[in-house]
Motif scaffolding. Sequence first.
Motif, PDB file in Angstrom:
ATOM      1  N   GLN A  80      32.940  -3.865  13.803  1.00  0.00           N
ATOM      2  CA  GLN A  80      32.889  -4.206  15.229  1.00  0.00           C
ATOM      3  C   GLN A  80      33.388  -3.037  16.073  1.00  0.00           C
ATOM      4  OE1 GLN A  80      35.005  -7.858  15.912  1.00  0.00           O
ATOM      5  NE2 GLN A  80      33.880  -8.954  14.314  1.00  0.00           N
ATOM      6  N   ASN A  81      34.422  -2.380  15.591  1.00  0.00           N
ATOM      7  CA  ASN A  81      34.966  -1.243  16.314  1.00  0.00           C
ATOM      8  C   ASN A  81      33.971  -0.084  16.362  1.00  0.00           C
ATOM      9  OD1 ASN A  81      37.258   0.419  17.415  1.00  0.00           O
ATOM     10  ND2 ASN A  81      36.745   1.568  15.555  1.00  0.00           N
ATOM     11  N   ALA A  82      33.326   0.173  15.230  1.00  0.00           N
ATOM     12  CA  ALA A  82      32.337   1.247  15.188  1.00  0.00           C
ATOM     13  C   ALA A  82      31.200   0.976  16.158  1.00  0.00           C
ATOM     14  CB  ALA A  82      31.803   1.402  13.769  1.00  0.00           C
ATOM     15  N   ILE A  83      30.790  -0.291  16.232  1.00  0.00           N
ATOM     16  CA  ILE A  83      29.709  -0.663  17.154  1.00  0.00           C
ATOM     17  C   ILE A  83      30.160  -0.467  18.603  1.00  0.00           C
ATOM     18  CG2 ILE A  83      28.300  -2.587  17.983  1.00  0.00           C
ATOM     19  CD1 ILE A  83      28.519  -3.734  15.090  1.00  0.00           C
ATOM     20  N   ALA A  84      31.354  -0.960  18.894  1.00  0.00           N
ATOM     21  CA  ALA A  84      31.836  -0.903  20.278  1.00  0.00           C
ATOM     22  C   ALA A  84      32.045   0.521  20.762  1.00  0.00           C
ATOM     23  CB  ALA A  84      33.140  -1.691  20.392  1.00  0.00           C
ATOM     24  N   GLN A  85      32.464   1.414  19.865  1.00  0.00           N
ATOM     25  CA  GLN A  85      32.801   2.777  20.252  1.00  0.00           C
ATOM     26  C   GLN A  85      31.611   3.742  20.189  1.00  0.00           C
ATOM     27  OE1 GLN A  85      35.777   3.772  21.485  1.00  0.00           O
ATOM     28  NE2 GLN A  85      36.346   1.599  21.418  1.00  0.00           N
ATOM     29  N   SER A  86      30.484   3.276  19.642  1.00  0.00           N
ATOM     30  CA  SER A  86      29.330   4.164  19.497  1.00  0.00           C
ATOM     31  C   SER A  86      28.476   4.135  20.758  1.00  0.00           C
ATOM     32  CB  SER A  86      28.481   3.736  18.304  1.00  0.00           C
ATOM     33  OG  SER A  86      27.923   2.461  18.531  1.00  0.00           O
ATOM     34  N   PRO A  87      27.635   5.143  20.973  1.00  0.00           N
ATOM     35  CA  PRO A  87      26.694   5.120  22.100  1.00  0.00           C
ATOM     36  C   PRO A  87      25.780   3.902  22.011  1.00  0.00           C
ATOM     37  CG  PRO A  87      26.782   7.296  21.094  1.00  0.00           C
ATOM     38  CD  PRO A  87      27.542   6.384  20.187  1.00  0.00           C
ATOM     39  N   PRO A  88      25.389   3.340  23.134  1.00  0.00           N
ATOM     40  CA  PRO A  88      24.545   2.132  23.116  1.00  0.00           C
ATOM     41  C   PRO A  88      23.287   2.265  22.271  1.00  0.00           C
ATOM     42  CG  PRO A  88      25.366   2.532  25.323  1.00  0.00           C
ATOM     43  CD  PRO A  88      25.780   3.719  24.508  1.00  0.00           C
ATOM     44  N   ASN A  89      22.676   3.462  22.250  1.00  0.00           N
ATOM     45  CA  ASN A  89      21.422   3.603  21.505  1.00  0.00           C
ATOM     46  C   ASN A  89      21.621   3.668  19.997  1.00  0.00           C
ATOM     47  OD1 ASN A  89      22.636   6.118  21.571  1.00  0.00           O
ATOM     48  ND2 ASN A  89      20.693   7.236  21.624  1.00  0.00           N
ATOM     49  N   LEU A  90      22.877   3.664  19.534  1.00  0.00           N
ATOM     50  CA  LEU A  90      23.146   3.662  18.088  1.00  0.00           C
ATOM     51  C   LEU A  90      23.665   2.322  17.588  1.00  0.00           C
ATOM     52  CD1 LEU A  90      24.819   7.125  17.370  1.00  0.00           C
ATOM     53  CD2 LEU A  90      22.472   6.412  16.899  1.00  0.00           C
ATOM     54  N   ARG A  91      23.959   1.409  18.500  1.00  0.00           N
ATOM     55  CA  ARG A  91      24.654   0.188  18.085  1.00  0.00           C
ATOM     56  C   ARG A  91      23.806  -0.712  17.185  1.00  0.00           C
ATOM     57  NH1 ARG A  91      27.744  -0.912  23.887  1.00  0.00           N
ATOM     58  NH2 ARG A  91      29.148   0.902  23.674  1.00  0.00           N
ATOM     59  N   ALA A  92      22.540  -0.878  17.500  1.00  0.00           N
ATOM     60  CA  ALA A  92      21.687  -1.712  16.638  1.00  0.00           C
ATOM     61  C   ALA A  92      21.550  -1.093  15.255  1.00  0.00           C
ATOM     62  CB  ALA A  92      20.314  -1.894  17.282  1.00  0.00           C
ATOM     63  N   ALA A  93      21.454   0.237  15.200  1.00  0.00           N
ATOM     64  CA  ALA A  93      21.371   0.912  13.901  1.00  0.00           C
ATOM     65  C   ALA A  93      22.651   0.720  13.111  1.00  0.00           C
ATOM     66  CB  ALA A  93      21.083   2.400  14.095  1.00  0.00           C
ATOM     67  N   LEU A  94      23.802   0.770  13.786  1.00  0.00           N
ATOM     68  CA  LEU A  94      25.075   0.525  13.116  1.00  0.00           C
ATOM     69  C   LEU A  94      25.121  -0.869  12.510  1.00  0.00           C
ATOM     70  CD1 LEU A  94      27.679   2.154  15.511  1.00  0.00           C
ATOM     71  CD2 LEU A  94      27.516   2.537  13.049  1.00  0.00           C
ATOM     72  N   ILE A  95      24.601  -1.851  13.238  1.00  0.00           N
ATOM     73  CA  ILE A  95      24.587  -3.225  12.726  1.00  0.00           C
ATOM     74  C   ILE A  95      23.738  -3.314  11.466  1.00  0.00           C
ATOM     75  CG2 ILE A  95      23.795  -5.572  13.234  1.00  0.00           C
ATOM     76  CD1 ILE A  95      24.560  -5.021  16.182  1.00  0.00           C
ATOM     77  N   LEU A  96      22.528  -2.758  11.533  1.00  0.00           N
ATOM     78  CA  LEU A  96      21.616  -2.849  10.382  1.00  0.00           C
ATOM     79  C   LEU A  96      22.036  -1.935   9.231  1.00  0.00           C
ATOM     80  CD1 LEU A  96      18.194  -2.971  12.265  1.00  0.00           C
ATOM     81  CD2 LEU A  96      19.503  -4.878  11.317  1.00  0.00           C
ATOM     82  N   GLY A  97      22.898  -0.960   9.531  1.00  0.00           N
ATOM     83  CA  GLY A  97      23.401  -0.090   8.483  1.00  0.00           C
ATOM     84  C   GLY A  97      24.799  -0.437   8.032  1.00  0.00           C
ATOM     85  N   SER A  98      25.333  -1.542   8.523  1.00  0.00           N
ATOM     86  CA  SER A  98      26.713  -1.911   8.226  1.00  0.00           C
ATOM     87  C   SER A  98      26.859  -2.450   6.809  1.00  0.00           C
ATOM     88  CB  SER A  98      27.184  -2.976   9.220  1.00  0.00           C
ATOM     89  OG  SER A  98      26.496  -4.203   9.007  1.00  0.00           O
ATOM     90  N   PRO A  99      28.073  -2.349   6.248  1.00  0.00           N
ATOM     91  CA  PRO A  99      28.313  -2.930   4.916  1.00  0.00           C
ATOM     92  C   PRO A  99      27.987  -4.413   4.871  1.00  0.00           C
ATOM     93  CG  PRO A  99      30.129  -1.497   5.551  1.00  0.00           C
ATOM     94  CD  PRO A  99      29.251  -1.623   6.763  1.00  0.00           C
ATOM     95  N   GLU A 100      28.288  -5.135   5.975  1.00  0.00           N
ATOM     96  CA  GLU A 100      28.034  -6.580   5.983  1.00  0.00           C
ATOM     97  C   GLU A 100      26.552  -6.888   5.887  1.00  0.00           C
ATOM     98  OE1 GLU A 100      31.941  -5.719   7.731  1.00  0.00           O
ATOM     99  OE2 GLU A 100      29.931  -4.979   8.214  1.00  0.00           O
ATOM    100  N   PHE A 101      25.716  -6.096   6.554  1.00  0.00           N
ATOM    101  CA  PHE A 101      24.277  -6.380   6.536  1.00  0.00           C
ATOM    102  C   PHE A 101      23.639  -5.979   5.207  1.00  0.00           C
ATOM    103  CE2 PHE A 101      19.783  -5.907   7.616  1.00  0.00           C
ATOM    104  CZ  PHE A 101      19.565  -7.149   8.222  1.00  0.00           C
ATOM    105  N   MET A 102      24.300  -5.125   4.448  1.00  0.00           N
ATOM    106  CA  MET A 102      23.773  -4.763   3.131  1.00  0.00           C
ATOM    107  C   MET A 102      23.904  -5.900   2.123  1.00  0.00           C
ATOM    108  SD  MET A 102      22.620  -1.658   3.342  1.00  0.00           S
ATOM    109  CE  MET A 102      22.715  -0.379   4.611  1.00  0.00           C
ATOM    110  N   ARG A 103      24.718  -6.885   2.504  1.00  0.00           N
ATOM    111  CA  ARG A 103      24.974  -7.991   1.568  1.00  0.00           C
ATOM    112  C   ARG A 103      24.466  -9.311   2.116  1.00  0.00           C
ATOM    113  NH1 ARG A 103      28.087  -6.830  -2.637  1.00  0.00           N
ATOM    114  NH2 ARG A 103      29.103  -4.783  -2.690  1.00  0.00           N
ATOM    115  N   ARG A 104      24.409 -10.267   1.243  1.00  0.00           N
ATOM    116  CA  ARG A 104      23.973 -11.595   1.643  1.00  0.00           C
ATOM    117  C   ARG A 104      24.864 -12.648   0.976  1.00  0.00           C
ATOM    118  NH1 ARG A 104      20.625 -14.176  -2.188  1.00  0.00           N
ATOM    119  NH2 ARG A 104      20.180 -12.897  -4.005  1.00  0.00           N
TER     120      ARG A 104
END
Length: 491
Positions: free
Chosen positions: A467-491
């Motif tokens: 969440q911190n990485a998303i909040a602190q990143s530029p807006p145009n990178l936030r969706a990529a951070l979500i889809l590249g996050s450790p949480e999204f790699m898992r189910r």
Amino acid sequence: MNKKRILLIGLFVLGLGGMNPSDAAPVDPKVIHVLDRLSFGARPGDIETVQKLGVEGYIQQQLHPESIPEPQALADRLSQLEMLNLTPLQLFEQINLPRSPAPTPEQRRAYRQKMAHVLEQAQQARLLQSTENPRQLQEVMVDFWYNHFNVFSRKGVDAMLVGAYEQQAIRPHALGRFRDLLEATARHPAMLFYLDNWQNSAPNASGNNKRTQGLNENYARELMELHTLGVDGGYTQQDVIALAKILTGWTFRRSAQPGVEPNGFYFDAKRHDFSDKVFLGQTIKGSGMPEVEQALDILAKSPATAHHISYQLAQYFVADQPPKALVDKLAQKFLATDGNIREVLSTLFHSSEFWNPQIYDAKFKTPYQYVVSAVRATGINVQNVLPIRGALQQLGMPLYGSLSPDGYKNTEDVWLNPDAMTRRINFATTIASGRLPLGAPNSSRSTPVEPVQLANTLGNSFSAQTQNAIAQSPPNLRAALILGSPEFMRR
């Protein structure tokens, strides 16, 4: 390299910042868990659907896919795939290579192009249904069973048969009786060609030719080792030989003729071994086709088969090393219900092991699960599946592309490595930026993914670090951070 560190590569590639967790209200973890395991991941609105139905209501709905209306737009798209529902005989009729005189290079090229066209439509249908169909458990089970009864699309005529195989042998039985599924795959030309049983003949049989000179044990061995009993299922080499003899003459034809079934299956009595056999301790009298039916009955009712199938289901839906108590429970249900897949799954989804919070997010997504879940999460209306096919190729899991008869694995040790993570991050960045042309085939890009909506679709179930990485990143990178996050790699 430490696996947690590998999972964090995505965040480090895209840039980390200081702690600043989101204050969004968390979603019930059970809702996210049931979507992660019974589907290929949440689409916009799915969390709200599960909350409205309740977790139990969602499970029951998914176990009975006929109760879920299919979107008309999806049905219309599938209806445009003119090769999708053709039987093998119809495909052989439309796509053939002349044998005499010898085909010209142009005829060979046209033949290959036609086969590729059929395969492309099969891939398109699978990807459209995986991404768009609300009958998600059905789609998950189609993928599961195709891997279980794998056929490699790059082997000869199977390039044009795998679509018919999935549509006519796998899909109708994905939540039905295992015995019916077993026979449907055993009779399909795609399987008979892939594992060479079309060449399996009694030595010196009157119907033999230069391609059918004797026993071929390939299918008999895989039928026991992979499809039913399992490698430790208690069979011997003598059982492999006996089953191969039982299966002699179990083949297919490429044109309609007496005795040929609509899907092309044909029993060639002139190539069958009519001797009596002893298979798994039971005597099977030489009688032709009834021998195979008896052998399939024995295999489908075996406790070893119940255990093997139950282990694989528990591994897919619960954990890479599933609890023994759960596997035993599922095997008992399998035997008690004569292999009713829906009932076995219901037992699994209502087990304490499935709802143990320790197994939430415990499964690492395969490339197929990762790519499809990413597409679903963005809510993009897929019109062009070519980029999805390309991504699967890049990630080492081309659709219908497993050469080995045991199909693709679904365990973390196979798919988690630094190179694979880098490729996933590249995919996440491309789709999040709108540069993956999933819209109309002639369009070059889509609209960039809106990160707040994406996070809400996924239930905002991220660690404080993410969440911190998303909040602190530029807006145009936030969706990529979500889809590249450790949480999204898992189910």
